[in-house]
Design an enzyme around this catalytic site. Sequence first.
Site, PDB file in Angstrom:
ATOM      1  N   LYS D  97       0.883  -1.173   0.000  1.00  0.00           N
ATOM      2  CA  LYS D  97       0.000   0.000   0.000  1.00  0.00           C
ATOM      3  C   LYS D  97       0.914   1.214   0.000  1.00  0.00           C
ATOM      4  O   LYS D  97       1.693   1.430   0.937  1.00  0.00           O
ATOM      5  CB  LYS D  97      -0.899  -0.012   1.235  1.00  0.00           C
ATOM      6  CG  LYS D  97      -1.822   1.203   1.280  1.00  0.00           C
ATOM      7  CD  LYS D  97      -2.941   1.056   2.300  1.00  0.00           C
ATOM      8  CE  LYS D  97      -3.756   2.351   2.317  1.00  0.00           C
ATOM      9  NZ  LYS D  97      -3.739   2.997   3.635  1.00  0.00           N
ATOM     10  N   ALA D 184      -9.682   5.902   4.384  1.00  0.00           N
ATOM     11  CA  ALA D 184      -9.511   7.086   5.242  1.00  0.00           C
ATOM     12  C   ALA D 184     -10.817   7.846   5.447  1.00  0.00           C
ATOM     13  O   ALA D 184     -11.554   8.136   4.515  1.00  0.00           O
ATOM     14  CB  ALA D 184      -8.467   8.045   4.689  1.00  0.00           C
ATOM     15  N   GLY D 185     -11.072   8.168   6.704  1.00  0.00           N
ATOM     16  CA  GLY D 185     -12.203   9.007   7.064  1.00  0.00           C
ATOM     17  C   GLY D 185     -13.492   8.269   7.379  1.00  0.00           C
ATOM     18  O   GLY D 185     -14.451   8.867   7.870  1.00  0.00           O
TER      19      GLY D 185
END
Lengths: 258, 258, 258, 258
Positions: D97, D184-185
């Site tokens: 990643k 993310a988030g």
Amino acid sequence: MSALIIAGHEFQSRLFTGTGKYASAEAMVSSLVASQSELVTLSLRRMDLKHQTDNILKPLQQQGIKLLPNTSGARTAKEAVFAAELAREALETDWVKLEIHPDPRYLMPDGAETLFAAEALVKKGFVVMPYVHADPVLCKRLEEVGCPCVMPLGSPIGSNMGLASRPFLEMIIEQSRVPVIIDAGIGAPSDAALAMEIGADAVLVNTALAVAKNPAQMGEAFRWAVQAGRLAFESGLGEKRIQAKATSPLTEFLGGLA
Amino acid sequence: MSALIIAGHEFQSRLFTGTGKYASAEAMVSSLVASQSELVTLSLRRMDLKHQTDNILKPLQQQGIKLLPNTSGARTAKEAVFAAELAREALETDWVKLEIHPDPRYLMPDGAETLFAAEALVKKGFVVMPYVHADPVLCKRLEEVGCPCVMPLGSPIGSNMGLASRPFLEMIIEQSRVPVIIDAGIGAPSDAALAMEIGADAVLVNTALAVAKNPAQMGEAFRWAVQAGRLAFESGLGEKRIQAKATSPLTEFLGGLA
Amino acid sequence: MSALIIAGHEFQSRLFTGTGKYASAEAMVSSLVASQSELVTLSLRRMDLKHQTDNILKPLQQQGIKLLPNTSGARTAKEAVFAAELAREALETDWVKLEIHPDPRYLMPDGAETLFAAEALVKKGFVVMPYVHADPVLCKRLEEVGCPCVMPLGSPIGSNMGLASRPFLEMIIEQSRVPVIIDAGIGAPSDAALAMEIGADAVLVNTALAVAKNPAQMGEAFRWAVQAGRLAFESGLGEKRIQAKATSPLTEFLGGLA
Amino acid sequence: MSALIIAGHEFQSRLFTGTGKYASAEAMVSSLVASQSELVTLSLRRMDLKHQTDNILKPLQQQGIKLLPNTSGARTAKEAVFAAELAREALETDWVKLEIHPDPRYLMPDGAETLFAAEALVKKGFVVMPYVHADPVLCKRLEEVGCPCVMPLGSPIGSNMGLASRPFLEMIIEQSRVPVIIDAGIGAPSDAALAMEIGADAVLVNTALAVAKNPAQMGEAFRWAVQAGRLAFESGLGEKRIQAKATSPLTEFLGGLA
């Protein structure tokens, strides 16, 4: 309302505008004059057409409006640099709005090519105003290569979706040492006011003015909205919170009268 | 910008204001004057205090501002009717802003009691401006019992959350045959502009002005924002859509130059 | 996941459903069975049609699903009370979902009439589940007259707009001493999960299941979403915040390896 | 629910997870097992610590979970490539990643450096999963240089703000020919469900699991939410619209009974 300075040029108005999509040159001129905008961007295509140029550019320049050529339509850094050089010659200005969008559907900008072109154009003496996604790292790098401002998008161009990228715009505004101009997606005066309230230094509006039923009156509406948002930013806005402050019930007061 | 008429009274300004939460009477007067508001609401408590009344009411009345007593603090229809009658006597006006909120925490209005009190007050000859939740059916029923306008909330009072109840406000605006004034929750000029853009006839703003670091300048900001939003509504706004209109790539154009 | 108790009846599933808008009785039954819903509401009209009743009600009752008649279509308290009594006779249940909506366009509920009818029906021994706007004061008053739960709307019925009334729902959930069931507007599993995450006790979903291309699979989707949201609520969610926690740069680590 | 294939590897679960911020290795393992995630990312720092590796990696590998090293902490393409090579050696996997974030405050990724590193790593035989801003043009270019998927962010890492970049994610999903993983988030199961509903192929969740009061139960919650969202996507969701479909009033029906 404080003035805005970009590359030594002072602007009383924080509303920047464009020339696309208007039904007629007359509608455009009346809208831009009513908006009191002092910076108007236009594409290379418009500059080239001799007759149209007379209709469009002269009335604007007579109003003291600064013209900002853009590289709209460029799909690579190379095309954009070439377009910028043509525009400099045609309009006799070092200023250029850098737009690179290989995507014909959503016209989203290409960050890597924009960074590459910005660096090249700054070295050639241009005042480069780059139109980019609301990407905080990219904006920082554009500042580092010498751009005197950055122009992140509020939402997809022509979408009228307002500040869809708001949390990222707030990061950019917090971190930037050059003016931040929110460009693209601003569809209504409330969007422009909000942009100013969160601390943007200016906004660029085009579609919302051009497609209004009454472009001149809409120009005036955006003029006031930008002023309202900036004044509010400078006046200090309150915080959002869900709970009301309790007030003493009227009952006691009425009881006191009895 | 067209004028607004409520119960035969014509308003040039579509910004209504209040008197609560200001740090001083001077701050309040300077803010309200800068806002050019022509209708200012105040609670019964304020009217009662003889000395404060001189400080607050006289400067406003000298500016030609219409005073609108409210029943803030009332928890039942009965208390509200009593408060309205006291206010009519004290201020020599039939106008009253009807507020009934049994909930001391969020100050949310009580619809059933408000409907009951509105009917009673209309029969007693009052011009009743009811503050209610953004409830389309309730607003219709208030119109039916004779209210010359309705005042649904944008979001909880003092929350600065803007138009949290937007889909319901849009229904109310569509269905109402009397002016719709959005009251409560408007925390920034962008909220006020948005309210006008969706077709509200006016807004009432208090907390956002009163708690600003510079209330006078914030008053001016809201003045412009309301004007901007109303002008935009009258000018015809564009639709929101995600896809940009494709433009022909610059490549061809540049190719044509080569 | 903890069980939900309303009027002494225990529900393992926090997903309530309806019978409207399905393309066929078969589609409805397969969807409701897949959803594992234990409470299904249906209108008086459906109960009346003898043949349809056999198709619809029997398969549901064989699954152990509790049927909840509703007063959909009633425009006044009087009509609703009459409809509830007819339903009690037809279905042999004291439970009733109280719906009063004089507005044929948006089907928004009438709060004052609902309060009036609820009080009357509670006195007649009904278990009254009232469908209302997300009005915190009204919900409190319905609790006070004896409703064992309240059913505020998330957004306009059939709109699939999710929790448009979120700040008001949060107030209702905080203040209520009876279960809060969010009804209307839940258009996707993510909406249902969010409703549970903010602390709702259950949701009622109909349109989203009925109009899906694959109603059975959508029933399963909602089953998991409600379970996910409730588990998350019970597990303790983190706060929203814009700033990442800084981590030490990898540079030092890589440097340490060199 | 259909399986997801990336670089020839088939995943039954569309929930990818991470190893950061957990209170203990035990909490992490129980959460990941409950989530049924089949791909877990971990930073180079974790791999290096011999003892911790035993605690963390073995229980995961015993569950058949695929480990995905990431370059978190890298600030340039050069650092990221070096980190990827170290990771390949340590974990004996070509998968990586790719994360490059020079910004220590918000950890926003650097698009230009990521594109540069991705191209280099693909040439070196890596299976590169790039973490980037929700930038449609960048995602397209990453696909073109050989990335088998893209990982745009929903909102700032660790912010729990959900799909703040939604309109841009929708463009990416529409245009991409490789799987799109929203990273993310994502702060709540409802966010994960929404990501799947708009057509994402998978989500990566870390903070929301790690900081929950009950990480194991939260793992289960996310498992169901991802399944719910994917099933809904495959079942065909209805459109959002404000207006209810009018139904015939009950009055006629009740009248027919009289």
